[in-house]
Design a protein around this motif. Structure first.
Motif, PDB file in Angstrom:
ATOM      1  N   THR A 270      21.857 -38.352 -64.555  1.00 34.16           N
ATOM      2  CA  THR A 270      21.185 -37.229 -63.893  1.00 34.16           C
ATOM      3  C   THR A 270      20.678 -37.578 -62.503  1.00 34.16           C
ATOM      4  N   ASP A 271      20.840 -38.820 -62.128  1.00 30.95           N
ATOM      5  CA  ASP A 271      20.460 -39.259 -60.777  1.00 30.95           C
ATOM      6  C   ASP A 271      21.445 -38.644 -59.782  1.00 30.95           C
ATOM      7  N   GLU A 272      20.945 -37.944 -58.776  1.00 29.95           N
ATOM      8  CA  GLU A 272      21.839 -37.243 -57.840  1.00 29.95           C
ATOM      9  C   GLU A 272      22.780 -38.181 -57.104  1.00 29.95           C
ATOM     10  N   ARG A 273      22.438 -39.461 -57.040  1.00 31.38           N
ATOM     11  CA  ARG A 273      23.322 -40.435 -56.393  1.00 31.38           C
ATOM     12  C   ARG A 273      24.557 -40.735 -57.233  1.00 31.38           C
ATOM     13  N   PHE A 274      24.468 -40.477 -58.553  1.00 27.62           N
ATOM     14  CA  PHE A 274      25.530 -40.897 -59.462  1.00 27.62           C
ATOM     15  C   PHE A 274      26.043 -39.781 -60.378  1.00 27.62           C
ATOM     16  N   ALA A 275      25.456 -38.605 -60.325  1.00 28.98           N
ATOM     17  CA  ALA A 275      25.746 -37.567 -61.316  1.00 28.98           C
ATOM     18  C   ALA A 275      27.176 -37.048 -61.252  1.00 28.98           C
ATOM     19  N   THR A 276      27.788 -37.096 -60.082  1.00 31.18           N
ATOM     20  CA  THR A 276      29.177 -36.632 -59.940  1.00 31.18           C
ATOM     21  C   THR A 276      30.040 -37.768 -59.404  1.00 31.18           C
ATOM     22  N   ASN A 277      31.322 -37.654 -59.648  1.00 27.74           N
ATOM     23  CA  ASN A 277      32.207 -38.718 -59.182  1.00 27.74           C
ATOM     24  C   ASN A 277      32.180 -38.866 -57.661  1.00 27.74           C
ATOM     25  N   PRO A 278      32.239 -37.788 -56.863  1.00 25.06           N
ATOM     26  CA  PRO A 278      32.130 -37.982 -55.410  1.00 25.06           C
ATOM     27  C   PRO A 278      30.844 -38.705 -55.012  1.00 25.06           C
ATOM     28  N   ALA A 279      29.738 -38.417 -55.714  1.00 24.91           N
ATOM     29  CA  ALA A 279      28.487 -39.111 -55.406  1.00 24.91           C
ATOM     30  C   ALA A 279      28.584 -40.587 -55.765  1.00 24.91           C
ATOM     31  N   ARG A 280      29.228 -40.881 -56.888  1.00 28.10           N
ATOM     32  CA  ARG A 280      29.370 -42.283 -57.279  1.00 28.10           C
ATOM     33  C   ARG A 280      30.276 -43.038 -56.322  1.00 28.10           C
ATOM     34  N   VAL A 281      31.308 -42.379 -55.820  1.00 27.55           N
ATOM     35  CA  VAL A 281      32.171 -43.030 -54.835  1.00 27.55           C
ATOM     36  C   VAL A 281      31.373 -43.338 -53.565  1.00 27.55           C
ATOM     37  N   THR A 282      30.545 -42.403 -53.137  1.00 30.79           N
ATOM     38  CA  THR A 282      29.719 -42.613 -51.945  1.00 30.79           C
ATOM     39  C   THR A 282      28.714 -43.740 -52.150  1.00 30.79           C
ATOM     40  N   ASN A 283      28.160 -43.819 -53.351  1.00 31.49           N
ATOM     41  CA  ASN A 283      27.137 -44.825 -53.656  1.00 31.49           C
ATOM     42  C   ASN A 283      27.684 -45.902 -54.583  1.00 31.49           C
ATOM     43  N   ARG A 284      28.919 -46.263 -54.335  1.00 32.74           N
ATOM     44  CA  ARG A 284      29.640 -47.200 -55.190  1.00 32.74           C
ATOM     45  C   ARG A 284      28.857 -48.504 -55.398  1.00 32.74           C
ATOM     46  N   GLU A 285      28.389 -49.109 -54.341  1.00 31.32           N
ATOM     47  CA  GLU A 285      27.775 -50.432 -54.458  1.00 31.32           C
ATOM     48  C   GLU A 285      26.548 -50.413 -55.363  1.00 31.32           C
ATOM     49  N   GLN A 286      25.719 -49.377 -55.232  1.00 29.82           N
ATOM     50  CA  GLN A 286      24.502 -49.316 -56.035  1.00 29.82           C
ATOM     51  C   GLN A 286      24.803 -49.194 -57.528  1.00 29.82           C
ATOM     52  N   ILE A 287      25.694 -48.279 -57.898  1.00 25.83           N
ATOM     53  CA  ILE A 287      25.946 -48.067 -59.328  1.00 25.83           C
ATOM     54  C   ILE A 287      26.723 -49.230 -59.928  1.00 25.83           C
ATOM     55  N   ILE A 288      27.651 -49.797 -59.191  1.00 22.42           N
ATOM     56  CA  ILE A 288      28.420 -50.929 -59.712  1.00 22.42           C
ATOM     57  C   ILE A 288      27.505 -52.127 -59.942  1.00 22.42           C
ATOM     58  N   THR A 289      26.590 -52.376 -59.031  1.00 22.91           N
ATOM     59  CA  THR A 289      25.657 -53.495 -59.191  1.00 22.91           C
ATOM     60  C   THR A 289      24.786 -53.294 -60.423  1.00 22.91           C
TER      61      THR A 289
END
Length: 391
Positions: A270-289
């Protein structure tokens, strides 16, 4: 039990990988394949080793030459050329991978053989095709991977370009050859006409860049390396567990929600940085870490069980022995044995016309005398051919 291509005769003048892979695929489906080899040496992959099997054949040669007969024929000798033309009169398909013009100089080009057999399907595999500025260059898989762009997108982002672990340009060209030949045979059933197939490793390499090439053609931006990650899907990469690696392939947002729950971090979904795939691609480094920190604390087996229970696509990163000896490979019969030689079996499973392994890869020239006798040559003539170095 019937096989799909049992009525076909294929002449295989090719060597090494792309052509032999194509003819093996067709042979597995029942076609009779006669492999024409140079007297004394044969296909150079016969000596590409170690490892070698107990019968002296290299593992490389074994990989792509089952279900074939082998004859030796000196194509530089007029009599050898005449024998090849006699075989071509009877054949449904001819496949070769010499440099452009080589077969024609021996009187065995498509325009030479078509008058003898208008129904012949003639497939030429080369590095760069029959025309173009590079047509006269020989084709090698790794060079094609380099020139065709594949190496530029393979490897770690901050590392050098890398080739793949298998000769994929050769293998995919072999598959293209097999499917193209089958298409030409289908056309022949209602037209009565054969045709010529010009197939190049370079063209095939470009064709299966697929979505990566399309992304460049649409955006104008050169694709870059992402290592084991995906350029447009996150998370879609292996993660280190406590005792190995787990490949995670989250293909949509619903799967991501279940993935977060399995990692005991439902808030990520539900975090807006990760909730959708385009958002996860944009914030790739944070979620992968964040994911990597969690997954490092448990074993591969733990994560495989937990993620599969949550219906998240995943799998262990296996080595080759583990993959070949897996329960799935055993259930599907993917490792076969014939004459004491173990090999990877055919991939397709047909309901009525199964792909089969009927014979082990042949010794050099094992079928020369038998095939010449079929053509009507006497035992004395065949002995003469041997004595003169024609076969």
């Amino acid at each position: 039990m019937p096989t799909a291509l049992a009525d076909l005769l294929i002449l295989d003048f090719s060597r090494v990988l792309a052509g032999p892979y194509a003819t093996m695929v067709l042979a597995d489906m029942g076609a009779r394949v006669i492999k024409i080899e140079q007297p004394g040496t044969g296909d150079e992959t016969r000596q590409w080793g170690p490892p070698f099997a107990d019968n002296g054949l290299s593992a490389y040669f074994i990989a792509v030459n089952r279900n074939k007969q082998s004859i030796t024929l000196n194509l530089k000798h007029p009599t050898g050329q005449a024998i090849a033309r006699e075989l071509a009169r009877r054949a449904d398909v001819l496949i070769e991978n010499f440099l452009p013009g080589t077969m024609a100089r021996m009187g065995l080009g498509y325009n030479d053989l078509r008058p003898l057999n208008p129904r012949l399907i003639y497939c030429s595999i080369t590095g760069y095709g029959q025309y173009g500025p590079d047509a006269d260059r020989p084709g090698y898989d790794t060079v094609i991977q380099a020139e065709g762009g594949l190496m530029s997108i393979t490897g770690e982002p901050d590392g050098p370009p890398m080739k793949t672990g298998v000769a994929v340009a050769d293998i995919t060209t072999g598959l293209y050859a097999a499917t193209s030949i089958l298409a030409a045979l289908h056309y022949r059933t209602h037209s009565g006409e054969g045709q010529y197939i010009d197939l190049s490793l370079f063209d095939v390499q470009l064709s299966w860049l697929a979505n990566v090439a399309s992304a460049y053609l649409v955006s104008g931006k050169p694709p870059r390396r992402y290592g084991n990650a995906h350029s447009t899907i996150v998370p879609y990469q292996p993660f280190a567990a406590a005792d190995g690696y787990v490949m995670v392939a989250v293909g949509n947002d619903q799967q991501f929600t279940r993935f977060c729950q399995a990692l005991n971090h439902p808030e990520w979904a539900t975090d807006e940085r990760f909730a959708t795939n385009p958002a996860r691609v944009t914030n790739r480094e944070q979620i992968i870490t964040a994911i990597a920190e969690v997954m490092a604390g448990e074993s591969v087996a733990f994560w495989i069980e937990r993620l599969r229970a949550a219906q998240v696509p995943c799998g262990p990163v296996n080595d080759i022995p583990t993959a070949l000896n897996s329960r799935q490979a055993q259930a599907r019969g993917m490792v076969r044995s014939i004459d004491g030689i173990r090999m990877v079996g055919p991939a397709p499973v047909f309901s009525a016309t199964p792909a089969t392994i009927r014979s082990a890869p042949p010794a050099l020239g094992a079928d020369t005398a038998a095939v010449l006798a079929e053509l009507g040559y006497s035992a004395d003539q065949i002995r003469h051919f041997y004595d003169q170095g024609i076969v």
